[in-house]
Design an enzyme around this catalytic site. Structure first.
Site, PDB file in Angstrom:
ATOM      1  N   CYS A  35      24.068  52.001  -7.536  1.00 13.87           N
ATOM      2  CA  CYS A  35      23.488  53.174  -6.866  1.00 13.87           C
ATOM      3  C   CYS A  35      22.417  53.831  -7.727  1.00 13.87           C
ATOM      4  CB  CYS A  35      24.580  54.181  -6.570  1.00 13.87           C
ATOM      5  SG  CYS A  35      25.972  53.433  -5.715  1.00 13.87           S
TER       6      CYS A  35
ATOM      7  N   LYS B 271      19.840  61.874  -0.149  1.00 17.14           N
ATOM      8  CA  LYS B 271      20.714  60.954  -0.879  1.00 17.14           C
ATOM      9  C   LYS B 271      19.988  60.316  -2.062  1.00 17.14           C
ATOM     10  CE  LYS B 271      23.666  58.204  -2.355  1.00 17.14           C
ATOM     11  NZ  LYS B 271      24.749  57.385  -1.933  1.00 17.14           N
TER      12      LYS B 271
HETATM   13  N1  SAJ Z   1      26.177  57.464 -17.066  1.00 13.69           N
HETATM   14  C1  SAJ Z   1      25.694  57.762 -18.331  1.00 13.69           C
HETATM   15  N2  SAJ Z   1      25.750  59.059 -18.764  1.00 13.69           N
HETATM   16  C2  SAJ Z   1      26.263  60.066 -17.996  1.00 13.69           C
HETATM   17  C3  SAJ Z   1      26.736  59.765 -16.691  1.00 13.69           C
HETATM   18  C4  SAJ Z   1      26.684  58.451 -16.248  1.00 13.69           C
HETATM   19  O1  SAJ Z   1      25.230  56.880 -19.073  1.00 13.69           O
HETATM   20  O2  SAJ Z   1      26.293  61.199 -18.486  1.00 13.69           O
HETATM   21  C5  SAJ Z   1      26.119  56.082 -16.573  1.00 13.69           C
HETATM   22  C6  SAJ Z   1      27.504  55.502 -16.251  1.00 13.69           C
HETATM   23  O3  SAJ Z   1      28.131  55.029 -17.406  1.00 13.69           O
HETATM   24  C7  SAJ Z   1      27.154  54.399 -15.274  1.00 13.69           C
HETATM   25  C8  SAJ Z   1      25.958  54.991 -14.513  1.00 13.69           C
HETATM   26  O4  SAJ Z   1      25.454  56.050 -15.326  1.00 13.69           O
HETATM   27  O5  SAJ Z   1      26.745  53.227 -15.954  1.00 13.69           O
HETATM   28  C9  SAJ Z   1      26.286  55.529 -13.131  1.00 13.69           C
HETATM   29  O6  SAJ Z   1      27.537  56.207 -13.136  1.00 13.69           O
HETATM   30  P1  SAJ Z   1      27.786  57.569 -12.367  1.00 13.69           P
HETATM   31  O7  SAJ Z   1      29.167  58.014 -12.638  1.00 13.69           O
HETATM   32  O8  SAJ Z   1      26.701  58.533 -12.693  1.00 13.69           O
HETATM   33  O9  SAJ Z   1      27.552  57.218 -10.833  1.00 13.69           O
HETATM   34  P2  SAJ Z   1      28.070  56.082  -9.785  1.00 13.69           P
HETATM   35  O10 SAJ Z   1      27.034  55.029  -9.724  1.00 13.69           O
HETATM   36  O11 SAJ Z   1      29.461  55.667 -10.067  1.00 13.69           O
HETATM   37  O12 SAJ Z   1      28.080  56.950  -8.408  1.00 13.69           O
HETATM   38  C10 SAJ Z   1      26.908  57.652  -8.008  1.00 13.69           C
HETATM   39  C11 SAJ Z   1      27.303  59.108  -7.640  1.00 13.69           C
HETATM   40  N3  SAJ Z   1      26.099  59.916  -7.503  1.00 13.69           N
HETATM   41  C12 SAJ Z   1      25.947  61.097  -8.160  1.00 13.69           C
HETATM   42  O13 SAJ Z   1      26.775  61.522  -8.926  1.00 13.69           O
HETATM   43  C13 SAJ Z   1      24.701  61.870  -7.903  1.00 13.69           C
HETATM   44  C14 SAJ Z   1      28.109  59.096  -6.336  1.00 13.69           C
HETATM   45  O14 SAJ Z   1      28.381  60.423  -5.902  1.00 13.69           O
HETATM   46  C15 SAJ Z   1      27.334  58.338  -5.245  1.00 13.69           C
HETATM   47  O15 SAJ Z   1      28.052  58.312  -4.013  1.00 13.69           O
HETATM   48  C16 SAJ Z   1      27.145  56.920  -5.728  1.00 13.69           C
HETATM   49  O16 SAJ Z   1      26.322  56.976  -6.916  1.00 13.69           O
HETATM   50  C17 SAJ Z   1      26.464  56.130  -4.621  1.00 13.69           C
HETATM   51  O17 SAJ Z   1      27.176  55.348  -3.964  1.00 13.69           O
HETATM   52  O18 SAJ Z   1      25.278  56.330  -4.362  1.00 13.69           O
END
Ligand code: SAJ
Length: 414
Positions: A266, A212
């Site tokens: 996360c 994870k």
């Molecule tokens: N972000 C970027 N650029 C990107 C993708 C995301 O700047 O290309 C930023 C987003 O804007 C945000 C942050 O990253 O601020 C996190 O967003 P996210 O969509 O990547 O992830 P979370 O935090 O909403 O959810 C993640 C997910 N993990 C993965 O995709 C590996 C989800 O599946 C997990 O269950 C969750 O963390 C968790 O609970 O751990």
């Protein structure tokens, strides 16, 4: 073994949807939360968090009598721990909620029960839970003492759902299940197969814990790469959005998107659990965190430079959520940037966040929440912090004669 009564400890973003998913399969689910208001809301068929379709699923579960909330742990056949695992200011994991939940479960445990840790946790936490339980219940045997013959089974099954898509992903995603013994894992798989349609893959508890953390660190490192590219491009006067689009035409390149920083509870947290456990080895993972955490400051400096061109600029920040199309402001770089701008500029700062109706405590009284049309008409400097759908549809003409800082590439992706 059939699990008839399931107890879910912690009714937050993960615990509540999980409790509702078991209840939808007609299991008797007892949700436990220390927050009395949360318990009352759920028992009246409501929800205290915003997640598409969750309200409907919870209302049905409560009305049909399959889900009930309480603030005291009751006997059950399986216990799921879904409480927060934050970190302290020096990036050390704080396991106090998990320890409190374990100690609350211990008195009601009976021979044959299963305890599953859902919370994202540092490697070794499942073993710690088993040790806390054993400490409080010397009359029962645990996997670390009796192996496959233990009275109580303990396993880890980390949640992996994406906020905004929880109800679907809860059912469809594969689950990695780490048992303290193979039998512990098998029993946990039986439990999750009640509602999970994805594959439930067995491993040991430590591997599941690290798996994870690895998933979220992988994403963090890849976002850091994109964020670093955005700085390089700014320096070299190259459009980063076009650059990434072109590079991604290579069949083996898939660069993520730069942004104002990484938010949520996360991706910006979990990599530190790896760094804390293996500080010497986790060099890249640590640097990625530093790169992503530095991005909001870089954005603030750029806004400052732009705003200094005006005598009394009105700055409009578009978006406060931590990512697109959600209302969650927790650990949001957009909030950090807006708050810091309010600190630095004596003039008016307005924020547009279509998914909330009032500002959170830290911003209330310091900036104004305003509608998109007013912001687009009156502001001198527009800072796009979140790529909400509403912002993607803004007429490009409205950006003319404005200084625009687009941290999400909303204008470039048209
Ligand atoms: N972000 C970027 N650029 C990107 C993708 C995301 O700047 O290309 C930023 C987003 O804007 C945000 C942050 O990253 O601020 C996190 O967003 P996210 O969509 O990547 O992830 P979370 O935090 O909403 O959810 C993640 C997910 N993990 C993965 O995709 C590996 C989800 O599946 C997990 O269950 C969750 O963390 C968790 O609970 O751990």
């Amino acid at each position: 073994m059939s699990f008839e009564v399931i107890s879910v400890i912690g009714l937050g973003y993960i615990g509540l949807p999980t409790a509702a998913a078991f209840a939808a399969r007609r299991k008797t689910v007892v949700g436990v939360d220390v927050n009395r208001a949360t318990v009352d809301t759920i028992n009246s068929g409501g929800v205290h968090i915003v997640e598409p379709d969750l309200d409907m699923v919870v209302r049905a579960a409560v009305t049909q009598g399959h889900l009930r909330a309480t603030d005291k742990v009751e006997p059950a056949d399986a216990f799921l721990i879904a409480v927060p695992t934050p970190f302290s200011t020096d990036h050390k994991p704080d396991l106090s909620y998990i320890e409190a939940a374990s100690r609350a479960i211990a008195p009601v445990l009976k021979k044959g029960d299963l305890v599953v840790l859902e919370s994202t946790s540092p490697v070794g936490t499942t073993e710690k839970i088993a040790a806390w339980l054993a400490d409080m219940r010397p009359d029962l045997s645990f996997p670390q003492q009796a192996g496959e013959q233990s009275d109580i089974r303990v396993a880890h099954c980390p949640e992996r759902v994406l906020p905004g898509h929880v109800i679907r992903e809860l059912v469809e995603n594969d689950r990695v299940i780490g048992g303290m013994t193979p039998r512990c894992g098998e029993l946990a798989r039986e439990l999750y197969q009640v509602f999970v349609r994805g594959e439930c893959i067995l491993t040991d508890a430590r591997t599941a814990e690290l798996c994870k953390l690895t998933e979220n660190s992988f994403r963090d490192v890849n976002i850091a790469f994109a964020n670093e590219l955005s700085l390089i491009c700014d320096r070299l006067d190259v459009n980063v959005w076009e650059l990434i689009k072109l590079a991604n035409r290579h069949p083996r390149v898939n660069i993520l998107q730069p942004g104002p920083g990484v938010g949520g509870h996360c991706i910006a947290v979990d990599p530190w659990f790896i760094v804390d456990s293996a500080p010497e080895q986790a060099k890249l993972i640590r640097v990625a965190r530093i790169v992503n955490d530095a991005k909001p400051h870089w954005v603030i400096e750029r806004v400052e430079r732009a705003a200094n061109r005006f005598r009394e600029p009105l700055i409009a920040c578009l978006g406060l959520a931590f990512k697109a199309n959600i209302d969650d402001l927790r650990e949001s770089p957009a909030v950090e940037i807006t708050s810091e701008l309010a600190e630095r500029f004596p003039g008016r700062i307005v924020a547009v966040e279509p998914n909330i109706s009032s500002l959170p405590a830290g911003l209330d009284g310091r900036i104004e929440l305003c509608d998109l049309r007013t912001a687009m008409t009156e502001a001198d400097v527009i800072v796009i912090l979140v790529d909400h759908e509403q912002f993607k549809r803004i007429d490009p003409v409205l950006f003319q004669a404005k200084v625009v800082i687009d941290t999400r590439g909303v204008l470039a992706h048209r």
